[in-house]
Design an enzyme around this catalytic site. Structure first.
Site, PDB file in Angstrom:
ATOM      1  N   LYS A  90      -7.843  10.766  -2.418  1.00  0.00           N
ATOM      2  CA  LYS A  90      -7.991   9.468  -1.713  1.00  0.00           C
ATOM      3  C   LYS A  90      -8.514   9.665  -0.226  1.00  0.00           C
ATOM      4  O   LYS A  90      -9.477   9.099   0.411  1.00  0.00           O
ATOM      5  CB  LYS A  90      -7.030   8.371  -2.225  1.00  0.00           C
ATOM      6  CG  LYS A  90      -7.088   8.156  -3.575  1.00  0.00           C
ATOM      7  CD  LYS A  90      -5.961   7.070  -3.801  1.00  0.00           C
ATOM      8  CE  LYS A  90      -5.860   6.908  -5.520  1.00  0.00           C
ATOM      9  NZ  LYS A  90      -4.720   6.337  -5.976  1.00  0.00           N
ATOM     10  N   GLN A 149       0.965   4.299  -3.706  1.00  0.00           N
ATOM     11  CA  GLN A 149       0.730   5.192  -4.999  1.00  0.00           C
ATOM     12  C   GLN A 149       1.755   5.057  -5.985  1.00  0.00           C
ATOM     13  O   GLN A 149       3.022   5.006  -5.560  1.00  0.00           O
ATOM     14  CB  GLN A 149       0.600   6.739  -4.543  1.00  0.00           C
ATOM     15  CG  GLN A 149       0.295   7.620  -5.611  1.00  0.00           C
ATOM     16  CD  GLN A 149      -1.154   7.345  -6.165  1.00  0.00           C
ATOM     17  OE1 GLN A 149      -2.202   6.798  -5.639  1.00  0.00           O
ATOM     18  NE2 GLN A 149      -1.509   7.710  -7.534  1.00  0.00           N
ATOM     19  N   ASP A 188      -6.113  -2.277  -4.156  1.00  0.00           N
ATOM     20  CA  ASP A 188      -5.516  -1.703  -5.229  1.00  0.00           C
ATOM     21  C   ASP A 188      -5.692  -3.045  -6.397  1.00  0.00           C
ATOM     22  O   ASP A 188      -5.894  -2.909  -7.613  1.00  0.00           O
ATOM     23  CB  ASP A 188      -4.291  -1.283  -5.438  1.00  0.00           C
ATOM     24  CG  ASP A 188      -4.061   0.015  -5.716  1.00  0.00           C
ATOM     25  OD1 ASP A 188      -5.184   0.685  -6.355  1.00  0.00           O
ATOM     26  OD2 ASP A 188      -3.064   0.979  -5.316  1.00  0.00           O
TER      27      ASP A 188
HETATM   28  N1  GUN Z   1      -1.293   5.459 -10.006  1.00  0.00           N
HETATM   29  C1  GUN Z   1      -2.419   5.792 -10.962  1.00  0.00           C
HETATM   30  N2  GUN Z   1      -3.450   5.178 -10.775  1.00  0.00           N
HETATM   31  C2  GUN Z   1      -3.151   4.320  -9.532  1.00  0.00           C
HETATM   32  C3  GUN Z   1      -3.937   3.615  -8.878  1.00  0.00           C
HETATM   33  O1  GUN Z   1      -5.039   3.423  -9.156  1.00  0.00           O
HETATM   34  N3  GUN Z   1      -3.350   2.960  -7.656  1.00  0.00           N
HETATM   35  C4  GUN Z   1      -2.133   3.188  -7.242  1.00  0.00           C
HETATM   36  N4  GUN Z   1      -1.714   2.757  -6.173  1.00  0.00           N
HETATM   37  N5  GUN Z   1      -1.171   4.109  -7.928  1.00  0.00           N
HETATM   38  C5  GUN Z   1      -1.739   4.709  -9.073  1.00  0.00           C
END
Ligand code: GUN
Length: 295
Positions: free
Chosen positions: A53, A97, A120
């Protein structure tokens, strides 16, 4: 033979669109979009996702604000981090995350993120608006939004179709089902307690597989000509690889591709789209902030 949906190529063209938007924001409004990516602890899979990311941000000109907290960070420390980011005008998006270490209350953290920076789309108010007719969330969760984008950019219409979502997670299954309803599909959700999932999945014109079970969906579970979007990323042992494993989806790809009309592969399907949608949400947030500040 199914048409293979090339998520990597589609995500690449979205990256180009985003890079252009970022450049316009900088040139015309002196605004650099900023995304804070917060990771708590040392989970290997989370570290890989976070690294991807942050790298993607750099590639399109988004400023990535990197916050790495130790696995034993207190809930208070994570909350304070989020509140500081909420107050920072250089930050347009905040991503914490998941999963968080078990001593931290996920709901409390996600609710503390400012709705305006919730790229998100996991804030309960954003999910609530996604669920309601006539309401629009500030942000739609990235993986579900990426699944819909794959369908739309492949020319697959959703309205009036029968869609089956396999899995009911907060991150994918539930929000993707809500999005499909918003787009006028007739939606069923199949999960671990569903008797005879095969017969329900076989009815679907559109299958979104987000069960987290390697190769669960076989060719004879799929209606001929259906569109299959595979969200699964399951590591299976592979001694022929240096790493000792490879990633496979929830769909038995090799057999499914001779029945489906369209199918997204793993890797190279939904994965790159999740990141593209995160960048999209961040730039949209920066644009909104700009409108509010008349910049
Ligand atoms: N863990 C797995 N997928 C995601 C996501 O799309 N966003 C976040 N913040 N954590 C994740």
């Amino acid at each position: 033979m199914a048409q293979i949906i090339d998520g990597k190529a589609i995500a690449q063209s979205i990256h180009s669109e985003i890079a252009k938007d970022v450049s316009d924001l900088i040139t015309n409004h002196a605004q650099v979009p900023g995304l804070a990516v917060v990771i708590v602890g040392e989970r290997k899979d989370s570290q890989v996702y976070v690294r991807m990311k942050r790298k993607a941000c750099a590639e399109v000109g988004i400023k990535s604000i990197d916050i790495d907290l130790p696995g034993d960070a207190s809930e208070k420390m994570v909350l304070e981090t989020v509140l500081n980011l909420n107050a920072n005008p250089q930050v347009h998006g905040i991503l914490v995350q998941l999963p968080l270490p078990s001593h931290i209350n996920e709901e409390r953290i996600l609710t503390a993120i400012s709705m305006e920076k919730d790229v998100d789309g996991f804030h309960p108010l954003n999910i609530g608006k996604l669920a309601m007719k006539g309401r629009e969330p500030m942000f739609v969760p990235c993986t579900p939004k990426g699944c819909i984008e794959l369908l739309q950019r492949s020319g697959i219409s959703v309205s009036g179709k029968r869609a089956v979502v396999v899995g009911r997670s907060n991150i994918v299954g539930l929000p993707v089902a809500l999005l499909l309803i918003k787009l006028d599909a007739t939606v069923s959700i199949v999960h671990t307690r569903t008797p005879d999932p095969k017969n329900i999945i076989r009815e679907a014109d559109i299958i979104i597989a987000a069960a987290g079970q390697a190769n669960m969906i076989k060719a004879d579970w799929i209606k001929p000509g259906a569109a299959v979007i595979d969200v699964g990323t399951n590591a299976v042992d592979d001694p022929s690889r240096k790493s000792g494993y490879r990633l496979v989806g929830d769909v038995a790809f090799e057999e499914a591709k001779s029945v489906a009309g369209w199918i997204s592969p793993v890797p190279g399907g939904v994965g790159p789209m999740t990141i593209a949608m995160l960048l999209r949400n961040t730039v949209d947030s920066a644009k909104r902030a700009c409108v509010e500040m008349w910049c």
